[in-house]
Design a protein around this motif. Structure first.
Motif, short mmCIF file in Angstrom:
data_model
loop_
_atom_site.label_atom_id
_atom_site.label_comp_id
_atom_site.label_asym_id
_atom_site.label_seq_id
_atom_site.Cartn_x
_atom_site.Cartn_y
_atom_site.Cartn_z
N GLY A 78 0.84 -1.19 0.00
CA GLY A 78 0.00 0.00 0.00
C GLY A 78 0.87 1.24 0.00
N ARG A 79 0.58 2.12 -0.94
CA ARG A 79 1.36 3.36 -1.01
C ARG A 79 0.41 4.54 -0.93
N PHE A 80 1.00 5.72 -0.86
CA PHE A 80 0.23 6.95 -0.69
C PHE A 80 0.27 7.75 -1.98
N HIS A 81 -0.93 8.07 -2.47
CA HIS A 81 -1.01 8.81 -3.73
C HIS A 81 -1.35 10.27 -3.48
N PHE A 82 -0.83 11.11 -4.34
CA PHE A 82 -1.14 12.54 -4.30
C PHE A 82 -2.65 12.77 -4.42
N TYR A 83 -3.32 11.95 -5.27
CA TYR A 83 -4.76 12.18 -5.49
C TYR A 83 -5.62 11.87 -4.27
N GLU A 84 -5.03 11.17 -3.30
CA GLU A 84 -5.79 10.90 -2.07
C GLU A 84 -5.88 12.14 -1.19
N GLY A 85 -5.07 13.14 -1.52
CA GLY A 85 -5.12 14.38 -0.77
C GLY A 85 -3.92 14.61 0.12
N TYR A 86 -2.98 13.66 0.12
CA TYR A 86 -1.75 13.89 0.86
C TYR A 86 -0.91 14.94 0.14
N THR A 87 -0.14 15.68 0.89
CA THR A 87 0.84 16.54 0.22
C THR A 87 1.92 15.63 -0.35
N MET A 88 2.71 16.18 -1.23
CA MET A 88 3.82 15.41 -1.81
C MET A 88 4.78 14.94 -0.70
N PRO A 94 7.49 7.88 3.70
CA PRO A 94 8.08 6.54 3.90
C PRO A 94 9.43 6.37 3.19
N ILE A 95 9.64 7.08 2.11
CA ILE A 95 10.91 6.96 1.37
C ILE A 95 12.04 7.61 2.18
N ARG A 96 11.70 8.69 2.87
CA ARG A 96 12.68 9.31 3.79
C ARG A 96 13.07 8.33 4.88
N VAL A 97 12.06 7.61 5.36
CA VAL A 97 12.31 6.63 6.43
C VAL A 97 13.14 5.46 5.88
N PHE A 98 12.84 5.02 4.67
CA PHE A 98 13.64 3.97 4.01
C PHE A 98 15.12 4.32 4.10
N LYS A 99 15.43 5.54 3.69
CA LYS A 99 16.84 5.97 3.66
C LYS A 99 17.44 5.89 5.07
N ASN A 100 16.68 6.38 6.03
CA ASN A 100 17.18 6.43 7.41
C ASN A 100 17.47 5.02 7.95
N ILE A 101 16.65 4.05 7.58
CA ILE A 101 16.88 2.69 8.12
C ILE A 101 17.87 1.89 7.28
N GLY A 102 18.47 2.52 6.29
CA GLY A 102 19.59 1.88 5.60
C GLY A 102 19.31 1.33 4.20
N ILE A 103 18.15 1.65 3.65
CA ILE A 103 17.86 1.18 2.29
C ILE A 103 18.80 1.87 1.30
N GLN A 104 19.39 1.04 0.42
CA GLN A 104 20.27 1.59 -0.62
C GLN A 104 19.65 1.51 -2.00
N PRO A 138 7.92 16.84 -4.65
CA PRO A 138 8.07 16.63 -3.20
C PRO A 138 9.22 17.42 -2.57
N LEU A 139 10.09 18.00 -3.39
CA LEU A 139 11.24 18.73 -2.84
C LEU A 139 10.98 20.23 -2.72
N ILE A 140 9.76 20.66 -3.11
CA ILE A 140 9.42 22.07 -2.94
C ILE A 140 9.35 22.40 -1.45
N VAL A 215 10.34 8.39 -6.55
CA VAL A 215 11.66 8.30 -7.21
C VAL A 215 12.45 9.60 -6.99
N ILE A 216 11.77 10.73 -7.05
CA ILE A 216 12.46 12.01 -6.82
C ILE A 216 13.07 12.03 -5.43
N VAL A 217 12.30 11.60 -4.44
CA VAL A 217 12.82 11.61 -3.07
C VAL A 217 13.96 10.59 -2.90
N ALA A 218 13.80 9.45 -3.52
CA ALA A 218 14.86 8.43 -3.43
C ALA A 218 16.15 8.94 -4.06
N ARG A 219 16.06 9.61 -5.18
CA ARG A 219 17.25 10.13 -5.85
C ARG A 219 17.85 11.31 -5.09
#
Ligand code: HPA
Length: 270
Positions: A78-88, A94-104, A138-140, A215-219
């Motif tokens: 399950g992922r979070f879509h912009f159209y659901e009303g979440y901000t970018m 979760p991708i920020r958290v991925f990085k923090n827990i060591g995902i490469q 998402p980087l704005i 992908v933008i946040v991951a990169r």
């Protein structure tokens, strides 16, 4: 933001001993990969501090920690879509958290509409580039230099080596695949015929409502990315055809075994 990422990552580390290097986002109808994971821990999104909660039908929300093809992985079911009303920023937290827990390395799947004349419903397309047609990024906002640079390079958003590996694996397994450019739109409307023509004209092969913000946040934080789409419908070809969520799900489910086989074999060789 930095505090929230840290708190969430600390919480996750307190719940699992798995130290994954690979993060997998399971997109529409591709939940079947879950059955292949040797699950060690699973945490509902609703238990995770600062995590948004998924609202879309057919998307269960949990983080799964375990082994796939002998590799330690975390999967977002399950992922979070912009159209659901979440901000970018919320959608990509979760991708920020991925990085923090060591995902490469992040692996992303999605369902997409095809515009390339050579595509058929059920095709698998490896994404080799994207066009962000969403009305945001998402980087704005304030840049946290600890997370990544203000102006990140996007010349190689999709890792060339992983793309080569995917092609080799698909060939070895005898699974025909496509590759191409994924255009991301906000949705939730599917495209008008004119929009499909426009996207084909600007060089997109497929269109969908996810993936690009992640992908933008991951990169931004220098994770490697591999992404693939299931082509679930064909837009704006010779005639006008209606698209429904049901047919998207059905086509994605039909392509699921091929997708699963490729990802499993790729992980084995990584
Ligand atoms: N357009 C946008 N998103 C999609 C489509 C489409 O045709 N198919 C699956 N997701």
């Amino acid at each position: 933001m930095l505090n929230n990422i840290q708190e969430t990552a600390d919480f996750i580390r307190s719940k699992t001993n798995v130290k994954p290097q690979f993060g997998i986002i399971l997109g529409t109808g591709l939940g079947g990969l879950v059955n292949e994971i040797e699950i060690i821990n699973s945490i509902p999104y609703s238990d995770i501090p600062h995590f948004p909660v998924s609202t879309v039908k057919g998307h269960q929300g949990r983080l799964i920690f375990g082994k796939l093809s002998g590799k330690d992985i975390v999967a977002m079911q399950g992922r979070f879509h912009f159209y659901e009303g979440y901000t970018m920023q919320e959608a990509t937290f979760p991708i920020r958290v991925f990085k923090n827990i060591g995902i490469q390395t992040m692996v992303v799947s999605n369902a997409a509409g095809g515009m390339n004349k050579n595509f058929k419903v059920g095709d698998i397309m490896f994404i080799n580039d994207h066009i962000n047609l969403m009305p945001s990024n998402p980087l704005i906002g304030k840049n946290y230099d600890e997370l990544g640079p203000r102006f990140p390079d996007m010349s190689v958003a999709y890792d060339a080596q992983l793309l080569e590996l995917a092609k080799t694996v698909a060939r070895d397994l005898g699974i025909p695949t496509q590759q191409g450019v994924y255009a991301a739109v906000s949705g939730p409307t599917f495209e008008t015929p004119a929009e499909y023509r426009y996207m084909r004209t600007i060089g997109a092969d497929a269109v969908g409502m996810s993936t690009v913000p992640e992908v933008i946040v991951a990169r931004h934080s220098e994770m490697k990315v591999f992404a693939l789409s299931v082509i679930t419908d064909l837009g704006g070809m010779e005639e006008t055809v209606a698209v429904s969520h049901e047919e998207v799900i059905e086509a994605a489910n039909n392509a699921e075994p091929k997708m699963t086989a490729i990802l499993k074999e790729m992980l084995k060789r990584m």
